[in-house]
Design an enzyme around this catalytic site. Structure first.
Site, short mmCIF file in Angstrom:
data_model
loop_
_atom_site.label_atom_id
_atom_site.label_comp_id
_atom_site.label_asym_id
_atom_site.label_seq_id
_atom_site.Cartn_x
_atom_site.Cartn_y
_atom_site.Cartn_z
N CYS A 40 44.57 38.36 45.05
CA CYS A 40 45.26 38.76 43.82
C CYS A 40 45.28 40.28 43.77
O CYS A 40 45.11 40.94 44.80
CB CYS A 40 44.60 38.13 42.59
SG CYS A 40 42.87 38.59 42.34
N ARG B 178 41.53 36.20 39.19
CA ARG B 178 42.08 34.96 39.75
C ARG B 178 41.49 34.58 41.10
O ARG B 178 41.03 33.43 41.27
CB ARG B 178 43.62 35.08 39.87
CG ARG B 178 44.30 35.13 38.53
CD ARG B 178 45.74 35.59 38.65
NE ARG B 178 45.83 37.00 39.05
CZ ARG B 178 46.94 37.67 39.26
NH1 ARG B 178 48.10 37.04 39.17
NH2 ARG B 178 46.93 38.95 39.59
N ASP C 175 48.68 36.73 35.69
CA ASP C 175 47.60 37.70 35.61
C ASP C 175 46.98 37.63 34.20
O ASP C 175 47.65 37.91 33.21
CB ASP C 175 48.21 39.08 35.86
CG ASP C 175 47.20 40.20 35.72
OD1 ASP C 175 46.05 39.93 35.32
OD2 ASP C 175 47.57 41.34 36.03
P1 4NP Z 1 43.29 39.83 39.13
O1 4NP Z 1 43.47 40.45 37.67
O2 4NP Z 1 44.39 40.43 40.00
O3 4NP Z 1 43.46 38.37 38.92
O4 4NP Z 1 41.90 40.22 39.59
C1 4NP Z 1 43.59 41.81 37.43
C2 4NP Z 1 42.47 42.61 37.38
C3 4NP Z 1 42.58 43.95 37.11
C4 4NP Z 1 43.82 44.50 36.87
C5 4NP Z 1 44.95 43.70 36.92
C6 4NP Z 1 44.83 42.36 37.22
N1 4NP Z 1 43.93 45.88 36.55
O5 4NP Z 1 45.04 46.31 36.21
O6 4NP Z 1 42.92 46.61 36.59
#
Ligand code: 4NP
Length: 153
Positions: A8, A14, A123
């Site tokens: 991700c 995720r 997300d």
């Molecule tokens: P992930 O979620 O991709 O599912 O781990 C996110 C975690 C952090 C961020 C965006 C999505 N961020 O913008 O910091």
């Protein structure tokens, strides 16, 4: 030995859930290596998001052994299947892949449940715990299909 990487953006919401869920469905078997990584560098070294840890716990899974890491070019060689959590990460991975063999390893995880629909695991970072529970459900279904295929091989 089959090696699967969940990818991700941050590797804190995720993909750590996807890693934990699939490992559990494969009974933590040593025939498989399941790992996760992120395409962005904002959270390297961090524990999974508290809300991912919470919904994992609600489902009797412990994901607190995990630490966020960045996807590396070596991952294209080191893994057999690379599951992107959404189309943004899928596109980023395809752009990075240098060979057709590497590109062929990259898949959108929800296509395991809804083939060819290219649906996203949304997300949840800026959302509520409810969104994380929804993410968990989606990944649970996808990992059921993935585990069935792997265990039948
Ligand atoms: P992930 O979620 O991709 O599912 O781990 C996110 C975690 C952090 C961020 C965006 C999505 N961020 O913008 O910091």
């Amino acid at each position: 030995m089959t090696k699967i990487l969940m990818v991700c953006l941050g590797n804190i919401c995720r993909s750590p859930l996807a890693e934990g869920i699939l490992k559990d469905k494969l009974n933590n078997s040593e025939e498989f290596i399941i790992d996760s990584a992120g395409m962005g560098n904002s959270h390297i070294g961090e524990l999974p998001d508290k809300r991912s840890i919470l919904v994992a716990n609600e489902n009797k899974l412990d994901i607190t052994y995990q630490r966020a890491r960045l996807f590396t070019m070596d991952d294209f060689d080191n893994f057999d299947i690379i599951y992107a959590m959404d189309h943004f990460n899928y596109k980023a991975l395809i752009k990075l892949a240098a060979t057709e063999e590497h590109k062929a390893k990259v898949k959108i995880i929800l296509n395991e449940v809804f083939p060819n629909e290219n649906l996203d695991v949304p997300d949840p970072f800026y959302s509520s715990t409810f969104a994380f529970r929804n993410v968990y459900k989606m990944l649970d279904e996808a990992c059921d299909v993935i585990a069935d295929k792997l265990l039948k091989k």
